[in-house]
Design a protein around this motif. Structure first.
Motif, mmCIF file in Angstrom:
data_model
loop_
_atom_site.group_PDB
_atom_site.id
_atom_site.type_symbol
_atom_site.label_atom_id
_atom_site.label_comp_id
_atom_site.label_asym_id
_atom_site.label_seq_id
_atom_site.Cartn_x
_atom_site.Cartn_y
_atom_site.Cartn_z
ATOM 1 N N SER A 140 -7.804 8.516 1.924
ATOM 2 C CA SER A 140 -7.438 7.242 1.297
ATOM 3 C C SER A 140 -8.525 6.694 0.372
ATOM 4 N N SER A 141 -9.789 6.817 0.754
ATOM 5 C CA SER A 141 -10.862 6.278 -0.083
ATOM 6 C C SER A 141 -10.984 7.054 -1.387
ATOM 7 N N VAL A 142 -10.798 8.385 -1.314
ATOM 8 C CA VAL A 142 -10.819 9.207 -2.531
ATOM 9 C C VAL A 142 -9.642 8.835 -3.434
ATOM 10 N N LEU A 143 -8.476 8.644 -2.829
ATOM 11 C CA LEU A 143 -7.292 8.262 -3.600
ATOM 12 C C LEU A 143 -7.494 6.905 -4.267
ATOM 13 N N THR A 144 -8.146 5.990 -3.559
ATOM 14 C CA THR A 144 -8.410 4.663 -4.121
ATOM 15 C C THR A 144 -9.277 4.779 -5.361
ATOM 16 N N GLY A 145 -10.372 5.549 -5.253
ATOM 17 C CA GLY A 145 -11.256 5.732 -6.399
ATOM 18 C C GLY A 145 -10.551 6.399 -7.566
ATOM 19 N N PHE A 146 -9.689 7.377 -7.259
ATOM 20 C CA PHE A 146 -8.941 8.087 -8.293
ATOM 21 C C PHE A 146 -7.998 7.135 -9.029
ATOM 22 N N CYS A 147 -7.244 6.338 -8.267
ATOM 23 C CA CYS A 147 -6.306 5.392 -8.880
ATOM 24 C C CYS A 147 -7.045 4.335 -9.700
ATOM 25 N N GLU A 148 -8.125 3.828 -9.167
ATOM 26 C CA GLU A 148 -8.875 2.787 -9.872
ATOM 27 C C GLU A 148 -9.511 3.308 -11.158
ATOM 28 N N SER A 149 -9.790 4.611 -11.223
ATOM 29 C CA SER A 149 -10.342 5.194 -12.455
ATOM 30 C C SER A 149 -9.327 5.126 -13.595
ATOM 31 N N MET A 150 -8.039 4.941 -13.236
ATOM 32 C CA MET A 150 -6.979 4.799 -14.228
ATOM 33 C C MET A 150 -6.410 3.385 -14.248
ATOM 34 N N ASN A 151 -7.196 2.428 -13.722
ATOM 35 C CA ASN A 151 -6.806 1.008 -13.680
ATOM 36 C C ASN A 151 -5.522 0.776 -12.894
ATOM 37 N N ILE A 152 -5.340 1.550 -11.833
ATOM 38 C CA ILE A 152 -4.193 1.399 -10.925
ATOM 39 C C ILE A 152 -4.714 0.979 -9.558
ATOM 40 N N LYS A 153 -4.118 -0.041 -8.998
ATOM 41 C CA LYS A 153 -4.518 -0.475 -7.660
ATOM 42 C C LYS A 153 -3.894 0.426 -6.602
ATOM 43 N N TYR A 154 -4.677 0.787 -5.604
ATOM 44 C CA TYR A 154 -4.165 1.542 -4.458
ATOM 45 C C TYR A 154 -4.250 0.618 -3.258
ATOM 46 N N ILE A 155 -3.086 0.140 -2.797
ATOM 47 C CA ILE A 155 -2.998 -0.954 -1.827
ATOM 48 C C ILE A 155 -2.433 -0.443 -0.504
ATOM 49 N N SER A 174 -8.011 -0.741 -2.764
ATOM 50 C CA SER A 174 -8.169 -1.838 -3.732
ATOM 51 C C SER A 174 -7.883 -3.164 -3.051
ATOM 52 N N GLU A 175 -6.848 -3.160 -2.196
ATOM 53 C CA GLU A 175 -6.489 -4.314 -1.378
ATOM 54 C C GLU A 175 -5.929 -3.784 -0.058
ATOM 55 N N PHE A 176 -6.180 -4.511 1.016
ATOM 56 C CA PHE A 176 -5.723 -4.081 2.332
ATOM 57 C C PHE A 176 -5.170 -5.314 3.051
ATOM 58 N N TYR A 177 -3.834 -5.357 3.215
ATOM 59 C CA TYR A 177 -3.173 -6.495 3.847
ATOM 60 C C TYR A 177 -3.048 -6.268 5.355
ATOM 61 N N VAL A 178 -3.620 -7.174 6.143
ATOM 62 C CA VAL A 178 -3.553 -7.074 7.608
ATOM 63 C C VAL A 178 -3.043 -8.385 8.190
ATOM 64 N N TRP A 179 -2.610 -8.338 9.456
ATOM 65 C CA TRP A 179 -1.952 -9.476 10.081
ATOM 66 C C TRP A 179 -2.921 -10.549 10.573
ATOM 67 N N GLU A 180 -4.083 -10.119 11.084
ATOM 68 C CA GLU A 180 -5.002 -11.082 11.695
ATOM 69 C C GLU A 180 -6.448 -10.675 11.480
ATOM 70 N N LYS A 181 -7.356 -11.615 11.722
ATOM 71 C CA LYS A 181 -8.778 -11.372 11.498
ATOM 72 C C LYS A 181 -9.337 -10.291 12.426
ATOM 73 N N ILE A 182 -8.792 -10.140 13.633
ATOM 74 C CA ILE A 182 -9.305 -9.147 14.567
ATOM 75 C C ILE A 182 -9.270 -7.750 13.958
ATOM 76 N N TYR A 183 -8.272 -7.479 13.115
ATOM 77 C CA TYR A 183 -8.161 -6.161 12.500
ATOM 78 C C TYR A 183 -9.207 -5.977 11.400
ATOM 79 N N ILE A 184 -9.531 -7.061 10.727
ATOM 80 C CA ILE A 184 -10.627 -7.004 9.746
ATOM 81 C C ILE A 184 -11.927 -6.673 10.466
#
Length: 345
Positions: A140-155, A174-184
């Motif tokens: 996932s982290s590699v995919l995020t960097g790849f997408c961001e290199s083309m100005n695409i968000k990987y969420i 690029s963004e990570f949506y979670v339900w509660e702070k405990i998961y952060i």
């Protein structure tokens, strides 16, 4: 031995797939009518496992991106036919090969994911790609960097309960949506960047549940349990049956081994087996207590103000492990099955 075999297979497949992705790029058909603002990649075999698009996506995303497409996994084919290479992917692979020269399975998995995602980008030209369940993918982290290199968000969108896990180390989106702070807190503890997280409340926390007729005293919701665990759960439910109450047990649609499950629960007095085809709203509405060890159903029931109990009795060792891995529901004011079995209703 199994890992060595897969590593050797990957070493053979890398050059073959490399050639196939170059050929795929030459024959890739593009149509401007396919262009979307946001592409959703669901977890699991079919998107239809989820009740609706609205129950998964944060309103922030549906408001930001108007043209959203769900790409269903059952329509995908082998990488040999669909993967598409690019110059950026080649640069990434060279860096990985230099750093991990003999990790062929590792290299191949990253290569597959990069070429697959690049195919989606070539066809749909999205501004954002949303993965449901991508936090469990080590690429996932590699995919995020790849997408961001083309100005695409990987969420990434949270889709089920999380635990503190080494599999989630150094995860970045690029963004990570979670339900509660405990998961952060869990992900930050395993070195994920804190600034990528966004809190949101999924629609599953706001169900319309009617509880006019309580057919069952206890509804037990299963996950992936072995035979010994299922037998312990059965024995505890039978204790409740002996108290004069009726129970039901609901297997997990994908995680439960149905053969083992049926051998333990089929034909028991006072314990009904509930079909997974019954909508979860109806299921939660016909039992007084919702019980599980770590099912997402506990969170859903809790936020819908229903009586919830965590099973601390069937597998005490697992229960103690949940404490160590920061299981979110243990931090809430939720009762325990021990109290019910011991008559402390």
């Amino acid at each position: 031995m199994h890992r060595l075999k897969r590593n050797v297979q990957s070493a053979v497949l890398i050059p073959i797939s490399f050639v196939s992705t170059m050929v795929s790029k030459l024959f890739l058909k593009k149509d401007e009518s396919d262009k979307v603002d946001c592409l959703i990649l669901p977890a699991g075999a079919k998107y239809t496992n989820y009740p609706s698009l609205d129950s998964i996506l944060p309103k922030d995303i549906t408001n930001r991106y108007k043209n959203i497409k769900v790409f269903e996994r059952e329509k995908r084919r082998s990488l040999i036919f669909t993967g598409v290479i690019s110059y950026e992917i080649i640069k990434i692979l060279i860096k990985i090969i230099i750093r991990y020269p003999l990790k062929f399975l590792f290299i191949y998995r990253i290569f597959i994911q990069l070429c697959t995602v690049n195919r989606y980008i070539e066809i749909f030209h999205p501004e954002a790609i949303v993965t449901v369940g991508g936090e469990n993918d080590f690429t996932s982290s590699v995919l995020t960097g790849f997408c961001e290199s083309m100005n695409i968000k990987y969420i990434c969108i949270m889709h089920g309960e999380y635990f503190l896990s080494p599999y989630h180390a150094f995860v970045r989106f690029s963004e990570f949506y979670v339900w509660e702070k405990i998961y952060i807190d869990q992900f930050v503890r395993t070195r994920s960047p804190q600034d990528m997280f966004k809190l949101y409340t999924p629609d599953r926390y706001n169900m319309k549940i009617e509880r006019d007729r309580l057919t069952y005293y206890v509804g037990y919701y299963l996950q992936e349990f072995n035979g010994k665990q299922l037998e312990a759960i059965r024995d505890n439910l039978l204790k409740i049956v002996d108290m004069g109450y009726k129970c039901k047990v609901r297997p997990h649609k994908r995680a439960t081994d149905m053969k083992t499950f049926l051998s333990v629960f089929k034909g028991l007095r006072g314990i009904d087996i509930e079909s997974t085809d019954i909508p979860i709203e109806k299921s939660l509405g016909n039992c007084k207590y919702i019980v599980s060890i770590y099912s997402t159903v506990i969170s859903e029931a809790y936020y819908n103000n229903l009586p919830v109990l965590i099973d601390d009795l069937s597998d005490p060792e697992l229960y103690e492990t949940l404490k160590n891995v920061m299981y979110g529901n243990l931090y809430r004011n939720i009762g325990r099955l021990t109290d019910l079995v011991n008559g402390r209703d």
